[in-house]
Enzyme design. Structure first.
Site, mmCIF file in Angstrom:
data_model
loop_
_atom_site.group_PDB
_atom_site.id
_atom_site.type_symbol
_atom_site.label_atom_id
_atom_site.label_comp_id
_atom_site.label_asym_id
_atom_site.label_seq_id
_atom_site.Cartn_x
_atom_site.Cartn_y
_atom_site.Cartn_z
ATOM 1 N N CYS A 68 0.836 -1.209 0.000
ATOM 2 C CA CYS A 68 0.000 0.000 0.000
ATOM 3 C C CYS A 68 0.869 1.257 0.000
ATOM 4 C CB CYS A 68 -0.916 -0.028 1.224
ATOM 5 S SG CYS A 68 -1.784 1.513 1.544
ATOM 6 N N CYS A 71 -0.008 3.691 2.793
ATOM 7 C CA CYS A 71 0.501 3.202 4.079
ATOM 8 C C CYS A 71 1.996 3.508 4.200
ATOM 9 C CB CYS A 71 0.280 1.697 4.207
ATOM 10 S SG CYS A 71 -1.451 1.174 4.077
#
Length: 185
Positions: A68, A71
């Site tokens: 991600c 993230c």
């Protein structure tokens, strides 16, 4: 002829110095890169969810994945927040690619990451945010969580990475099958 030899020596000396400078720059560049905050390292240092639910402190739970990009982008900022608030707030990280966290993924209806769940000191989820959040928003929410106040940015949604379904959508609850409601994008 000696002028040509001298010119070649000067040129070779300049090339050697440039090569040394470039090698030093590359070496220090790799040192900086390996010293950065990784999701895996943060996850290893995070509070286990079982401990967080019982220790009487409020909790910030982050659902994430190593792939991600949002993230990854937030990792350094969250590391700083953990340093600042770590004595007052549990920081829990749950990797959505680990089936061990499937009950929590379903419970909190995680359908995009990063997905943050703010849990009070009694273990009750009081707010959620989805997607990349500015540090000021996360900090304001953490301050409110600690002070038992309404979180000012509880409904905020930033840039997210959608969970990717596996090859077998009937057995993977993250596949967004008809059993699980999901928002239109």
């Amino acid at each position: 002829m000696s002028e040509i030899v001298n010119a070649n020596r000067i040129r070779n000396t300049i090339i050697a110095f440039a090569a040394i400078a470039l090698s030093i720059a590359i070496f220090f560049g790799f040192q900086t890169q390996t010293g950065s905050v990784s999701l895996e390292a943060q996850a290893k240092e995070s509070t286990p969810i079982e401990v967080a639910m019982k220790n009487g402190k409020p909790t910030l739970t982050e659902f994430y994945a190593d792939w991600c990009t949002s993230c990854q982008a937030m990792a350094p900022e969250l590391a700083q927040l953990k340093q600042k608030y770590g004595d007052s707030v549990n920081f829990v990280m749950l990797n959505v690619d680990n089936n061990k966290w499937l009950p929590e993924i379903l419970r909190y209806r995680v359908d995009g990451i990063p997905h943050f769940v703010f849990i009070d000191d009694q273990g009750k989820a009081i707010a959620q945010t989805i997607g990349e959040q500015p540090p000021s928003v996360m900090e304001a929410n953490l301050n409110a969580l600690i002070d038992h106040e309404t979180l000012p940015y509880a409904a905020s949604t930033g840039q997210t990475s959608e969970l990717k379904p596996t090859n077998n959508p009937t057995t993977d609850p993250r596949s967004h099958s008809s059993q699980l409601p999901h928002a239109e994008v």
